[in-house]
Design a protein around this motif. Structure first.
Motif, short mmCIF file in Angstrom:
data_model
loop_
_atom_site.label_atom_id
_atom_site.label_comp_id
_atom_site.label_asym_id
_atom_site.label_seq_id
_atom_site.Cartn_x
_atom_site.Cartn_y
_atom_site.Cartn_z
N ASP A 1 6.73 2.34 5.23
CA ASP A 1 5.63 1.40 5.47
C ASP A 1 4.80 1.29 4.20
O ASP A 1 4.24 2.29 3.73
CB ASP A 1 4.79 1.93 6.65
CG ASP A 1 3.54 1.11 6.93
OD1 ASP A 1 3.33 0.08 6.29
OD2 ASP A 1 2.76 1.54 7.81
N HIS B 1 0.83 -1.21 0.00
CA HIS B 1 0.00 0.00 0.00
C HIS B 1 0.86 1.26 0.00
O HIS B 1 2.03 1.21 0.39
CB HIS B 1 -0.89 0.00 1.25
CG HIS B 1 -0.10 0.05 2.53
ND1 HIS B 1 0.09 1.21 3.24
CD2 HIS B 1 0.57 -0.91 3.22
CE1 HIS B 1 0.82 0.96 4.31
NE2 HIS B 1 1.13 -0.33 4.33
N HIS C 1 5.31 3.71 11.81
CA HIS C 1 4.17 4.59 12.14
C HIS C 1 4.69 5.82 12.90
O HIS C 1 4.02 6.34 13.78
CB HIS C 1 3.09 3.84 12.95
CG HIS C 1 2.25 2.93 12.10
ND1 HIS C 1 1.15 2.25 12.58
CD2 HIS C 1 2.33 2.61 10.78
CE1 HIS C 1 0.61 1.54 11.59
NE2 HIS C 1 1.32 1.74 10.50
N GLU D 1 -4.87 0.39 3.11
CA GLU D 1 -4.43 -0.62 4.07
C GLU D 1 -4.60 -0.05 5.47
O GLU D 1 -4.86 -0.76 6.43
CB GLU D 1 -2.97 -1.00 3.80
CG GLU D 1 -2.49 -2.22 4.58
CD GLU D 1 -1.82 -1.90 5.89
OE1 GLU D 1 -1.51 -2.84 6.64
OE2 GLU D 1 -1.61 -0.71 6.19
N GLU D 2 -4.44 1.26 5.57
CA GLU D 2 -4.54 1.91 6.89
C GLU D 2 -6.00 2.24 7.20
O GLU D 2 -6.77 2.61 6.31
CB GLU D 2 -3.70 3.20 6.89
CG GLU D 2 -2.21 2.98 6.57
CD GLU D 2 -1.45 2.23 7.67
OE1 GLU D 2 -2.08 1.77 8.65
OE2 GLU D 2 -0.22 2.09 7.53
MN MN Z 1 0.99 0.91 8.58
#
Ligand code: MN
Ligand code: GLV
Ligand code: MN
Length: 412
Positions: free
Chosen positions: A92, A81, A384, A126-127
């Protein structure tokens, strides 16, 4: 010999990181925001330049395909993602997307001709930031979220997923996002570890064997507001204090399992009306509870539920709980794991098996295809957060192992 072009990939990661709603080094890229759409355009430009055929589905999952010599065979897929939670970092998800393009380019430069098509997937959301639920694209794709529940999702502004996706240019029935089991012969995701083990043990490659079971809850507490000076303590029904007790109860329940793998987080708490001299009349809390053992995770959910009933009665507040998701853990596919192991060995790279405590689109792709994940170290295990970092060398090693695994899986 497969070789990732480090300078090119580093440059692309930096370019993507600059497409952000937050000032550098922080990256914020919320699904279907202007930045997300610009980032998607950048991805499509790169995929197009690599000669890949592009397709987008109704929720914005984007597929970049390198056709195989035997079109009747199911494809091998990779991807991740590019959306980023508020105040996140540059690696990420993006390492698996841009690294996926680089892996394909490395295979092309090596003169490889895939037997099965290789498809790179950019998954939508995805988040969970915007719609409250993570892995929106892969959930819909795998049928883990049905289209009608998906259509009813709303963001914080009250807009439905259907409104937001069509404004972003993704139309058509959400039902069409679903893919049949067997559509892919394997799915392999490259990702930063988001934990400290690989760095600590100086191992460049982690091969994931299982992905932990995540759950999340939205809890709304209605108490009684009032003047912060005038209402005496025995008369209060403070919604925020009930929320605080619930957060502590979740922490206690996670610790009480005695397993280091059980974790609970209260990452969102909104208080209404949000004035220093006003007793909170309403609070809304989100809990994230995970474990590698789904049954143990469920025992924590039950324990939190029991605490909530006690807190509501004791504090004289009304508490409504909505279970947003409680997903099963996933096991990775033996053949896909083996392809990664052989790929790491062929490049003389140390590797170890591990579980993924973070969730990934692979958790849902595992419902329709054999999956495997490949982790690379990240500094301090941080993720994150803006100081998330993976070295150019580790990224290149990850890409080369991914490329080698794709070569094997697409030749099978
Ligand atoms: Mn993440
Ligand atoms: C994914 O971002 C997760 O929260 O595990
Ligand atoms: Mn991720």
């Amino acid at each position: 010999m497969l070789t990732a072009n480090r300078a090119r990939l580093d440059g692309e990661i930096a370019t993507l990181a600059a497409i952000s709603e937050a000032a550098a080094p922080a990256v914020t890229r919320i699904v279907f925001s202007a930045c997300d759409l610009r980032a998607r355009a950048y991805f499509k430009e790169l995929a197009h330049s690599a000669g890949l055929a592009l397709r987008e589905d109704a929720v914005g999952n984007t597929f970049a395909r390198w056709p195989g010599s035997e079109p009747g065979l199911s494809a091998v897929a990779t991807g991740s993602h590019i959306d980023a939670i508020p105040n996140a970092g540059a690696y990420d998800g993006t390492v698996g997307v841009l690294g996926g393009i680089e892996a394909i380019r490395a295979l092309q430069a090596d003169g490889f001709v895939p037997r099965r098509a290789i498809e790179l997937i950019l998954f939508t959301s995805e988040e969970p930031t915007r719609f409250g639920i993570g892995c929106l694209g892969s959930r819909l794709m795998s049928g883990s979220l049905d289209a009608s529940s998906g259509s009813r999702l709303r963001d914080q502004a009250g807009s439905t997923l259907d409104e937001v996706r069509s404004a972003a240019g993704f139309t058509g029935p959400l039902e069409t996002v679903r893919m049949a089991a067997g559509a892919y012969s394997a799915f392999v995701e490259l990702h930063i570890e988001q934990g400290p083990l690989l760095e600590r043990e100086e191992i460049p490659i982690g091969i994931v064997t299982a992905i932990a079971a995540p759950a999340s809850l939205r809890i709304t507490i209605d108490g009684e507001g009032g003047h912060a000076g005038a209402v005496l303590m025995p008369q209060r029904h403070d919604a925020f204090l009930a929320a605080a007790e619930i957060a502590l109860a979740a922490e206690a329940a996670a610790k009480a399992t005695g397993a280091i793998d059980t974790v609970a987080t209260a990452g969102v708490c909104e208080v209404f009306p949000g004035a220093v001299n006003s007793i909170p009349s309403r609070a809304s809390l989100m809990l994230d509870i995970r474990d590698i053992d789904g049954m143990r995770r469920d025992s924590v959910l039950r324990s939190v539920d029991a605490s909530i009933a006690g807190i509501a009665a004791r504090r004289g507040v009304r508490i409504a709980t909505e279970l947003i998701n409680a997903d099963d853990p996933a096991s990775c596919g033996p053949a896909a794991i083996e392809a990664l192991r052989e790929a790491a060995l062929s490049r003389n790279l140390l590797h170890r098996e591990m579980v993924s405590r973070a969730y990934h689109d692979s958790l849902f792709m595992a419902r329709i295809a054999p999956v495997a994940m490949l982790f690379i170290p990240c500094r301090g295990g941080y993720s994150h957060r803006p100081d998330e970092f993976a070295s150019s060398q580790h990224i290149a090693q990850g890409v080369e192992v991914l490329a080698e695994a794709l070569r094997r899986l697409s030749s099978a």
